[in-house]
Design an enzyme around this catalytic site. Structure first.
Site, PDB file in Angstrom:
ATOM      1  N   GLY A 167       0.242   4.357   0.206  1.00 24.73           N
ATOM      2  CA  GLY A 167      -0.286   5.249   1.246  1.00 24.73           C
ATOM      3  C   GLY A 167       0.533   5.213   2.663  1.00 24.73           C
ATOM      4  O   GLY A 167       0.923   6.143   3.241  1.00 24.73           O
ATOM      5  N   LYS A 168       0.477   3.905   2.715  1.00 24.64           N
ATOM      6  CA  LYS A 168       0.966   3.542   4.072  1.00 24.64           C
ATOM      7  C   LYS A 168       2.621   3.777   4.210  1.00 24.64           C
ATOM      8  O   LYS A 168       3.199   4.193   5.044  1.00 24.64           O
ATOM      9  CB  LYS A 168       0.781   1.807   4.515  1.00 24.64           C
ATOM     10  CG  LYS A 168      -0.200   1.630   5.486  1.00 24.64           C
ATOM     11  CD  LYS A 168      -0.083   0.219   6.110  1.00 24.64           C
ATOM     12  CE  LYS A 168      -1.454  -0.414   6.500  1.00 24.64           C
ATOM     13  NZ  LYS A 168      -1.340  -1.789   6.752  1.00 24.64           N
ATOM     14  N   ARG A 224      -3.104   3.448  14.642  1.00 26.58           N
ATOM     15  CA  ARG A 224      -1.669   3.320  13.996  1.00 26.58           C
ATOM     16  C   ARG A 224      -0.621   4.502  14.446  1.00 26.58           C
ATOM     17  O   ARG A 224       0.599   3.994  14.501  1.00 26.58           O
ATOM     18  CB  ARG A 224      -1.980   3.135  12.455  1.00 26.58           C
ATOM     19  CG  ARG A 224      -0.957   2.938  11.454  1.00 26.58           C
ATOM     20  CD  ARG A 224      -1.124   2.710  10.250  1.00 26.58           C
ATOM     21  NE  ARG A 224      -2.302   1.701  10.027  1.00 26.58           N
ATOM     22  CZ  ARG A 224      -3.637   1.920   9.950  1.00 26.58           C
ATOM     23  NH1 ARG A 224      -3.946   3.359   9.836  1.00 26.58           N
ATOM     24  NH2 ARG A 224      -4.349   1.049  10.004  1.00 26.58           N
ATOM     25  N   GLY A 232     -11.594   2.257   4.832  1.00 22.85           N
ATOM     26  CA  GLY A 232     -12.289   1.313   6.015  1.00 22.85           C
ATOM     27  C   GLY A 232     -13.484   1.777   6.840  1.00 22.85           C
ATOM     28  O   GLY A 232     -14.399   2.482   6.294  1.00 22.85           O
ATOM     29  N   TYR A 233     -13.620   1.787   8.103  1.00 23.08           N
ATOM     30  CA  TYR A 233     -14.605   2.066   9.038  1.00 23.08           C
ATOM     31  C   TYR A 233     -14.540   3.520   9.287  1.00 23.08           C
ATOM     32  O   TYR A 233     -15.129   3.694  10.193  1.00 23.08           O
ATOM     33  CB  TYR A 233     -14.528   1.165  10.085  1.00 23.08           C
ATOM     34  CG  TYR A 233     -14.722  -0.287   9.666  1.00 23.08           C
ATOM     35  CD1 TYR A 233     -15.818  -1.096   9.278  1.00 23.08           C
ATOM     36  CD2 TYR A 233     -13.491  -1.129   9.991  1.00 23.08           C
ATOM     37  CE1 TYR A 233     -15.734  -2.448   8.949  1.00 23.08           C
ATOM     38  CE2 TYR A 233     -13.492  -2.513   9.186  1.00 23.08           C
ATOM     39  CZ  TYR A 233     -14.454  -3.053   8.979  1.00 23.08           C
ATOM     40  OH  TYR A 233     -14.620  -4.471   8.544  1.00 23.08           O
ATOM     41  N   ASP A 255      -0.222  -4.688  11.883  1.00 21.80           N
ATOM     42  CA  ASP A 255      -1.568  -5.327  11.585  1.00 21.80           C
ATOM     43  C   ASP A 255      -2.698  -4.664  12.362  1.00 21.80           C
ATOM     44  O   ASP A 255      -2.157  -4.317  13.591  1.00 21.80           O
ATOM     45  CB  ASP A 255      -1.732  -6.913  12.029  1.00 21.80           C
ATOM     46  CG  ASP A 255      -2.821  -7.461  11.282  1.00 21.80           C
ATOM     47  OD1 ASP A 255      -3.403  -7.272  10.402  1.00 21.80           O
ATOM     48  OD2 ASP A 255      -3.488  -8.340  12.226  1.00 21.80           O
ATOM     49  N   SER A 256      -3.662  -4.307  11.807  1.00 21.65           N
ATOM     50  CA  SER A 256      -4.680  -3.473  12.678  1.00 21.65           C
ATOM     51  C   SER A 256      -6.303  -4.066  12.273  1.00 21.65           C
ATOM     52  O   SER A 256      -6.439  -4.831  11.485  1.00 21.65           O
ATOM     53  CB  SER A 256      -4.678  -2.114  12.280  1.00 21.65           C
ATOM     54  OG  SER A 256      -4.619  -1.902  10.855  1.00 21.65           O
ATOM     55  N   ASN A 295       0.772  -1.179  -0.006  1.00 23.80           N
ATOM     56  CA  ASN A 295       0.050   0.162  -0.057  1.00 23.80           C
ATOM     57  C   ASN A 295       0.848   1.314  -0.025  1.00 23.80           C
ATOM     58  O   ASN A 295       1.643   1.702   1.102  1.00 23.80           O
ATOM     59  CB  ASN A 295      -0.839  -0.112   1.098  1.00 23.80           C
ATOM     60  CG  ASN A 295      -1.909   1.221   1.235  1.00 23.80           C
ATOM     61  OD1 ASN A 295      -1.672   2.164   0.676  1.00 23.80           O
ATOM     62  ND2 ASN A 295      -2.914   0.989   2.243  1.00 23.80           N
TER      63      ASN A 295
HETATM   64  P1  IMP Z   1      -4.504  -3.883   7.742  1.00 25.06           P
HETATM   65  O1  IMP Z   1      -3.881  -3.773   9.185  1.00 25.06           O
HETATM   66  O2  IMP Z   1      -3.928  -2.915   7.005  1.00 25.06           O
HETATM   67  O3  IMP Z   1      -4.681  -5.363   7.251  1.00 25.06           O
HETATM   68  O4  IMP Z   1      -6.017  -3.353   7.965  1.00 25.06           O
HETATM   69  C1  IMP Z   1      -7.039  -4.061   8.661  1.00 25.06           C
HETATM   70  C2  IMP Z   1      -8.543  -3.517   8.257  1.00 25.06           C
HETATM   71  O5  IMP Z   1      -8.897  -3.052   9.470  1.00 25.06           O
HETATM   72  C3  IMP Z   1      -8.467  -2.519   7.142  1.00 25.06           C
HETATM   73  O6  IMP Z   1      -8.673  -3.262   5.803  1.00 25.06           O
HETATM   74  C4  IMP Z   1      -9.712  -1.827   7.851  1.00 25.06           C
HETATM   75  O7  IMP Z   1     -11.031  -2.444   7.338  1.00 25.06           O
HETATM   76  C5  IMP Z   1      -9.687  -1.973   9.365  1.00 25.06           C
HETATM   77  N1  IMP Z   1      -8.828  -0.627   9.430  1.00 25.06           N
HETATM   78  C6  IMP Z   1      -7.481  -0.592  10.255  1.00 25.06           C
HETATM   79  N2  IMP Z   1      -7.022   0.520  10.595  1.00 25.06           N
HETATM   80  C7  IMP Z   1      -8.198   1.285   9.983  1.00 25.06           C
HETATM   81  C8  IMP Z   1      -8.399   2.693  10.278  1.00 25.06           C
HETATM   82  O8  IMP Z   1      -7.603   3.607  10.816  1.00 25.06           O
HETATM   83  N3  IMP Z   1      -9.578   3.302   9.616  1.00 25.06           N
HETATM   84  C9  IMP Z   1     -10.335   2.388   9.476  1.00 25.06           C
HETATM   85  N4  IMP Z   1     -10.435   1.091   9.161  1.00 25.06           N
HETATM   86  C10 IMP Z   1      -9.263   0.814   9.501  1.00 25.06           C
END
Ligand code: IMP
Length: 204
Positions: free
Chosen positions: A17-18, A187, A159-160, A75-76, A15
């Site tokens: 952006g990340k 994050r 996301g959310y 991971d989040s 990603n």
């Molecule tokens: P990953 O850690 O990039 O795999 O993200 C896991 C999922 O958690 C994302 O696809 C979102 O659905 C949700 N998520 C994680 N961080 C955020 C955030 O800062 N805002 C909104 N959704 C988030």
């Protein structure tokens, strides 16, 4: 701690952006930042852990071993208290591989349709893992609390974000600027702690 200081840190994501966000956070550290696409790494690591920490460690360790580079992985996800922590580690995947952010959010709102505002509390969590090619690993974590609204508000973020209401700001994550969100987000908190840890590891 390192036998010799690494000159490059791999951010284990596809990603961009990340990568930009982490690059600016780590800009003044004496280490060059790279990422999977820049290194031509197409290894896929399955997020098969049952916690954010397990998944972050799985990713950081696998990519560090594969690349020979110090690696940073995160991971989040979102834990909704009225749903016993759902969607948790499945935040990105609970509606299947082809679903959109809007689809996943609609399912969440449907599950909460009879839940009153005071019981719609939720926590975003993030774990950052730092791993070395020879198998050492460290983690940091961050969380942020909010309330899940009945309907989306705001157009920023991902996301959310549009349904995650932050009472102190009286706005959703999708209504905050990236800078404001980073200052209080799960994050941002985990990443600032990982930055401090990395700084210390680089100077030991
Ligand atoms: P990953 O850690 O990039 O795999 O993200 C896991 C999922 O958690 C994302 O696809 C979102 O659905 C949700 N998520 C994680 N961080 C955020 C955030 O800062 N805002 C909104 N959704 C988030």
């Amino acid at each position: 701690m390192p036998t010799h200081p690494p000159d490059k840190l791999l951010i284990a994501t596809h990603n961009p952006g990340k990568v930009r966000e982490y690059e600016s956070l780590l800009a003044d550290l004496p280490i060059q930042i790279t990422w999977l696409d820049a290194e031509g790494i197409d290894l896929e690591v399955e997020e098969s852990g049952s916690t954010f920490a397990e998944n972050a460690i799985l990713k950081a360790s696998a990519y560090a071993r594969h690349s020979g580079l110090w690696t940073w992985a995160d991971d989040s996800g979102l834990e909704v208290e009225a749903l016993d922590g759902w969607p948790g580690v499945n935040s990105a995947r609970h509606a299947g591989p082809h679903a959109s952010d809007a689809d996943r959010t609609a399912i969440l709102l449907q599950k909460l349709k009879d839940v009153p505002p005071e019981k719609r509390t939720a926590v975003f969590r993030c774990v950052v893992a730092l791993a070395t090619p020879d198998g050492r690993v460290w983690t940091t974590s961050g969380s942020s609390r909010g309330i899940i609204l009945n309907e989306p508000r705001g157009s920023g973020g991902f996301g959310y974000d549009p349904v995650f209401w932050v009472p102190e700001y009286e706005r959703t994550y999708a209504e905050l600027s990236p800078h404001e969100k980073h200052a209080i987000s799960h994050r941002g908190r985990a990443a600032r702690r990982a930055r401090e840890l990395l700084l210390k590891l680089l100077s030991d």
